[in-house]
Write a protein that holds these residues in place. Structure first.
Motif, PDB file in Angstrom:
ATOM      1  N   HIS A  32       0.809  -1.211   0.000  1.00 12.71           N
ATOM      2  CA  HIS A  32       0.000   0.000   0.000  1.00 12.71           C
ATOM      3  C   HIS A  32       0.848   1.270   0.000  1.00 12.71           C
ATOM      4  O   HIS A  32       0.406   2.308  -0.492  1.00 12.71           O
ATOM      5  CB  HIS A  32      -0.923   0.019   1.225  1.00 12.71           C
ATOM      6  N   VAL A  37       3.524   4.636  -5.310  1.00 10.35           N
ATOM      7  CA  VAL A  37       2.269   5.131  -4.741  1.00 10.35           C
ATOM      8  C   VAL A  37       2.455   6.524  -4.151  1.00 10.35           C
ATOM      9  O   VAL A  37       1.642   7.424  -4.362  1.00 10.35           O
ATOM     10  CB  VAL A  37       1.740   4.155  -3.664  1.00 10.35           C
ATOM     11  N   LEU A  47      -7.123   4.785  -1.339  1.00 11.24           N
ATOM     12  CA  LEU A  47      -5.689   5.078  -1.322  1.00 11.24           C
ATOM     13  C   LEU A  47      -5.433   6.529  -0.927  1.00 11.24           C
ATOM     14  O   LEU A  47      -4.600   6.814  -0.059  1.00 11.24           O
ATOM     15  CB  LEU A  47      -5.080   4.795  -2.694  1.00 11.24           C
ATOM     16  N   ARG A 104     -10.000   0.658  -6.449  1.00  9.12           N
ATOM     17  CA  ARG A 104      -8.593   0.389  -6.128  1.00  9.12           C
ATOM     18  C   ARG A 104      -7.831  -0.047  -7.369  1.00  9.12           C
ATOM     19  O   ARG A 104      -6.700   0.401  -7.600  1.00  9.12           O
ATOM     20  CB  ARG A 104      -8.494  -0.676  -5.038  1.00  9.12           C
ATOM     21  N   GLN A 139      -4.725   1.807  -9.049  1.00  6.02           N
ATOM     22  CA  GLN A 139      -3.460   1.104  -9.264  1.00  6.02           C
ATOM     23  C   GLN A 139      -2.990   1.268 -10.706  1.00  6.02           C
ATOM     24  O   GLN A 139      -1.788   1.411 -10.957  1.00  6.02           O
ATOM     25  CB  GLN A 139      -3.628  -0.379  -8.914  1.00  6.02           C
TER      26      GLN A 139
END
Length: 215
Positions: free
Chosen positions: A94, A99, A123, A195, A199
């Motif tokens: 995560h 990210v 996120l 999600r 991503q």
């Protein structure tokens, strides 16, 4: 003991505390399923034989979101990269360089709007407080976006699920636990799709960033 009997034994305050705590910890920067817990609590409030209040769930969710984000802001402002280093070691799937780079890009480009609308995306919800603090966003602006986003997300989600659950209860009499299962399945499916989309955005931004560095 059947499911309905077990649900009747749950103290309402325990539902409020759990919802507020999980949402707060997620907002602080710890990847927990805050949205799923909030949806589950809202579904419980739609069961009229239970004493769980949708207002209590909404207030707990809003307070957890605002307090968690505010603590995350202070911690991010004070410790910055050290905090993300710790989170990265504990939650590498995560929290990692790709990210973080994408999240910084979003927050630097959209500012308050990223804090507000990021509340609706798992996120960005995790990073809103710590990243805003580490990037030295003006606190009054952060607080305004934080509070309004928390109200829109936590209260909006709670009341939407509550009214949907109340409507579904008349259709599903005799199958009371089905409503909870349907709502949770919907919440999990929606969160999974969001999600995966995020991503894909993270991967695309990482590839663009590396190609620019290599040029």
């Amino acid at each position: 003991m059947n499911v309905d009997h077990w649900l009747l034994t749950i103290p309402p305050v325990a539902v409020y505390l759990l919802a507020g705590a999980v949402v707060g910890l997620e907002s602080l920067g710890i990847p927990l399923p805050g949205e799923i817990v909030l949806v589950a609590a809202a579904v419980l409030s739609s069961r009229h034989e239970l004493a769980v209040s949708p207002h209590g769930v909404a207030i707990a969710g809003v307070l957890g979101a605002v307090i968690g984000d505010s603590i995350g802001y202070v911690v991010g402002r004070r410790y910055g990269d050290r905090l993300f280093g710790v989170l990265g070691r504990r939650f590498p799937d995560h929290v990692n360089d790709d990210v973080l780079a994408y999240a910084r890009h979003v927050f630097s480009r959209y500012g308050m709007a990223a804090v507000f609308f990021g509340r609706f995306v798992a996120l960005l919800r995790i990073f809103a407080g710590p990243l805003s603090g580490s990037m030295r966003m003006h606190y009054p602006r952060f607080l305004l976006a934080n509070v309004t986003g928390a109200i829109a997300w936590a209260a909006g989600t709670t009341y939407l699920v509550y009214y949907l659950g109340t409507a579904a209860e008349s259709w599903l009499k005799g199958f009371s636990f089905v409503g909870l299962g349907i709502a949770l399945a919907f919440g999990i499916t929606l969160s999974t799709l969001l999600r995966r989309h995020l991503q894909d955005n993270v991967r695309a931004y990482a590839e663009q960033r590396r190609s620019q560095e290599a040029a």
